[in-house]
Design a protein around this motif. Structure first.
Motif, PDB file in Angstrom:
ATOM      1  N   UNK A 126       0.576  -1.162  -0.032  1.00  0.00           N
ATOM      2  CA  UNK A 126       0.009   0.149   0.053  1.00  0.00           C
ATOM      3  C   UNK A 126       0.880   1.054  -0.081  1.00  0.00           C
ATOM      4  N   UNK A 127       0.902   2.272  -1.077  1.00  0.00           N
ATOM      5  CA  UNK A 127       1.679   3.200  -1.100  1.00  0.00           C
ATOM      6  C   UNK A 127       1.405   4.290   0.013  1.00  0.00           C
ATOM      7  N   UNK A 128       0.656   4.546   0.956  1.00  0.00           N
ATOM      8  CA  UNK A 128       0.538   5.288   2.206  1.00  0.00           C
ATOM      9  C   UNK A 128       1.120   4.294   3.608  1.00  0.00           C
ATOM     10  N   UNK A 129       1.275   3.915   3.077  1.00  0.00           N
ATOM     11  CA  UNK A 129       2.022   2.648   3.771  1.00  0.00           C
ATOM     12  C   UNK A 129       3.460   2.533   3.930  1.00  0.00           C
ATOM     13  N   UNK A 130       4.159   2.694   2.797  1.00  0.00           N
ATOM     14  CA  UNK A 130       5.175   2.789   2.016  1.00  0.00           C
ATOM     15  C   UNK A 130       6.033   3.924   2.433  1.00  0.00           C
ATOM     16  N   UNK A 131       5.010   4.984   2.060  1.00  0.00           N
ATOM     17  CA  UNK A 131       5.374   6.064   2.075  1.00  0.00           C
ATOM     18  C   UNK A 131       5.789   6.500   3.698  1.00  0.00           C
ATOM     19  N   UNK A 132       5.015   6.088   4.473  1.00  0.00           N
ATOM     20  CA  UNK A 132       5.284   5.875   6.270  1.00  0.00           C
ATOM     21  C   UNK A 132       6.348   5.515   6.277  1.00  0.00           C
ATOM     22  N   UNK A 133       6.585   4.099   6.332  1.00  0.00           N
ATOM     23  CA  UNK A 133       7.792   3.499   5.783  1.00  0.00           C
ATOM     24  C   UNK A 133       9.229   3.914   5.620  1.00  0.00           C
ATOM     25  N   UNK A 134       8.868   4.509   4.923  1.00  0.00           N
ATOM     26  CA  UNK A 134      10.073   4.587   3.587  1.00  0.00           C
ATOM     27  C   UNK A 134      10.666   6.237   4.783  1.00  0.00           C
ATOM     28  N   UNK A 135       9.682   7.041   5.170  1.00  0.00           N
ATOM     29  CA  UNK A 135      10.112   8.443   5.962  1.00  0.00           C
ATOM     30  C   UNK A 135      10.439   7.614   6.989  1.00  0.00           C
ATOM     31  N   UNK A 136       9.716   6.955   7.735  1.00  0.00           N
ATOM     32  CA  UNK A 136      10.815   5.886   9.031  1.00  0.00           C
ATOM     33  C   UNK A 136      12.270   6.146   8.701  1.00  0.00           C
ATOM     34  N   UNK A 137      12.142   4.729   7.714  1.00  0.00           N
ATOM     35  CA  UNK A 137      13.568   4.405   7.123  1.00  0.00           C
ATOM     36  C   UNK A 137      14.669   5.570   6.880  1.00  0.00           C
ATOM     37  N   UNK A 138      14.113   6.715   6.531  1.00  0.00           N
ATOM     38  CA  UNK A 138      14.943   7.857   5.935  1.00  0.00           C
ATOM     39  C   UNK A 138      15.741   8.823   7.474  1.00  0.00           C
ATOM     40  N   UNK A 139      14.148   8.784   8.385  1.00  0.00           N
ATOM     41  CA  UNK A 139      14.564   9.113   9.728  1.00  0.00           C
ATOM     42  C   UNK A 139      15.599   8.205  10.614  1.00  0.00           C
ATOM     43  N   UNK A 140      15.873   7.344  10.208  1.00  0.00           N
ATOM     44  CA  UNK A 140      17.083   5.888  10.192  1.00  0.00           C
ATOM     45  C   UNK A 140      17.756   6.596   9.902  1.00  0.00           C
ATOM     46  N   UNK A 141      18.212   8.225   9.401  1.00  0.00           N
ATOM     47  CA  UNK A 141      20.228   8.334   8.829  1.00  0.00           C
ATOM     48  C   UNK A 141      19.876   9.690  10.113  1.00  0.00           C
TER      49      UNK A 141
END
Length: 481
Positions: free
Chosen positions: A114-129
């Motif tokens: 799901x794109x909305x879920x993926x967008x949030x997941x990628x935001x969390x992934x990016x915040x890992x950096x």
């Protein structure tokens, strides 16, 4: 998230360890830059290869192999006896690091449909950096104040052990069901493109436009053209060049490249300014940057609901303009900026880049077919790592060249002392510690003034890079939804 934290902590900690490494190993300015550059250079050269390999053999499997190798080499880097040894260890870290990042982003693509879920997941992934970058200076500062600089490399061990234990239990395997063969020629061409291009950039910044500085650039670009030509002709290419026909994909990649170039270049000179010019301890210097890194995390999460409703072309350019304002603060001060000023400037930089990269990373992943997630993720990561190379190669080399041209050395120095103090600010600080008080004060004053004049010039280049990213985003993302 563990490998994401690892890579970001490793990059940030190293910037803060540069003064200690300079004092201990006495590198030349070129050696210091290569020690920083070799890791992202090797990593960037292999990311597309490793992303494609993960699509073939399994992304989780590649993640585990890379993690084990990265941990072992980190232990070797921690006990490097010379700068040459450390450069080799950093190159090996780049080899294994190339296995980590494409695997993480492509696994997210295969898990979150799901794109909305993926967008949030990628935001969390990016915040890992960003989280790793925020944690790195604080933890690294504590380590550098109590232990030798090699301790910063040992941070990899407590992050990788739970990854190796838990990933087989928690992370599902995924791969391309119809992979092509591994093309060794494409691997060689991708590596042969990166090295001469980065070397040429260094040579131009150091020596100006000469035959010897332009020739490597021409060779690298020529080999790069051969790489692209080969990918277009292969039935199953290592890198699917058709991805770049999507304007949102190509534009998002360029935005990542330019913004990371500016960010890493900023970290390179700001970390040295805080410690070697303002005299802050590594821990205190790290704490100065923490507000900006926290702002990067918050901006990456806040932009998610906005990106659901607002076009990327109306989100990314304004965010990047905020970052340009942070660079402009440093540039307008001509490098003569105090710790609170740096904290504010870096906060602006973090807000803009945190928001812009969350949107651009999601566009890159969403534009690619699921089966090619590894290759698409590798392109995104290549932009990150090539940006890290260019950040230190361009801004760092210009800073070093400016320092060499402006520093004034006392006549009483020996030839060896003149060489060390004339190469880097860290070398000047080390030489000054062995001089009489008057000569030391004269050398330190000249060296710090020369360094800060280079900081001002580098910051203006940062402004130009971010404004270029603004234009690219406004043009290339205008049709993206």
């Amino acid at each position: 998230m563990l490998p994401v934290l690892l890579v970001s902590i490793d990059n940030t900690v190293l910037n803060f360890a540069l003064p200690a490494i300079s004092l201990d190993t006495r590198p030349t300015g070129t050696q210091l830059l290569w020690m920083v550059d070799i890791y992202p250079l090797v990593l960037a050269g292999l990311l597309v290869t490793m992303g494609s390999l993960g699509d073939r053999i399994g992304r989780r499997r590649l993640l585990l192999v890379g993690s084990a190798g990265f941990g072992l080499v980190s232990i070797g880097a921690a006990f490097s006896p010379t700068i040459e040894w450390l450069i080799v260890a950093r190159a090996a870290l780049g080899f294994f690091g190339a296995m980590l990042m494409p695997s993480t982003l492509s696994l997210l693509r295969s898990i979150f449909l799901d794109r909305d879920q993926r967008r949030l997941a990628i935001a969390i992934w990016a915040t890992g950096f960003a989280a790793g970058s925020a944690l790195g200076p604080v933890v690294g500062g504590i380590l550098l104040e109590n232990f030798a600089w090699g301790s910063v490399f040992l941070l990899a061990v407590p992050l990788l052990v739970p990854l190796l234990v838990l990933a087989p239990l928690l992370v599902p395997e995924s791969r391309d069901p119809h992979p092509g063969r591994i093309d060794v020629t494409s691997i060689v061409l991708s590596l042969a493109t990166m090295l001469p291009v980065v070397y040429g950039i260094k040579a131009v910044a150091h020596d100006g436009i000469t035959v010897l500085s332009i020739l490597p650039l021409a060779i690298g670009l020529g080999i790069g053209a051969l790489f692209v030509r080969r990918q277009l002709r292969l039935p199953v290419p290592m890198l699917d060049m058709s991805l770049f026909r999507n304007g949102a994909f190509g534009g998002a990649v360029v935005v990542n490249l330019l913004s990371v170039t500016a960010l890493v270049g900023c970290l390179f000179f700001v970390s040295q300014h805080l410690q070697l010019v303002l005299g802050l301890s590594p821990l205190t210097a790290g704490l100065v940057l923490v507000p900006g890194l926290i702002a990067m995390i918050i901006a990456g999460l806040v932009v998610v609901p906005i990106a659901r409703r607002v076009r990327p072309s109306r989100v990314v350019p304004p965010a990047l303009l905020v970052s340009a304002g942070g660079f402009a603060m440093i540039a307008l001060s001509n490098g003569q900026i105090d710790a609170p000023g740096i904290a504010i400037a870096f906060l602006l930089l973090g807000v803009g880049i945190g928001a812009a990269e969350t949107v651009s990373n999601e566009l890159i992943v969403a534009s690619a077919p699921k089966d090619k997630a590894g290759a698409a993720s590798a392109v995104s990561e290549t932009a990150y790592e090539l940006g890290a190379v260019l950040g230190t190669a361009v801004l760092g080399t210009i800073l070093t060249a400016s320092y060499r041209a402006a520093v004034s050395l006392p006549d009483s120095l020996t030839v060896a002392q003149q060489h060390a103090a004339g190469e880097t600010l860290g070398g000047a600080v080390a030489v000054a510690s062995a001089l009489p008080a008057d000569a030391a004060a004269q050398l330190l004053s000249s060296a710090r003034h020369a360094f800060d004049s280079g900081v001002g010039l580098s910051a203006w280049i940062g402004v130009a890079l971010v404004l270029t990213a603004v234009v690219v985003a406004a043009v290339s993302l205008r049709r993206a939804r």
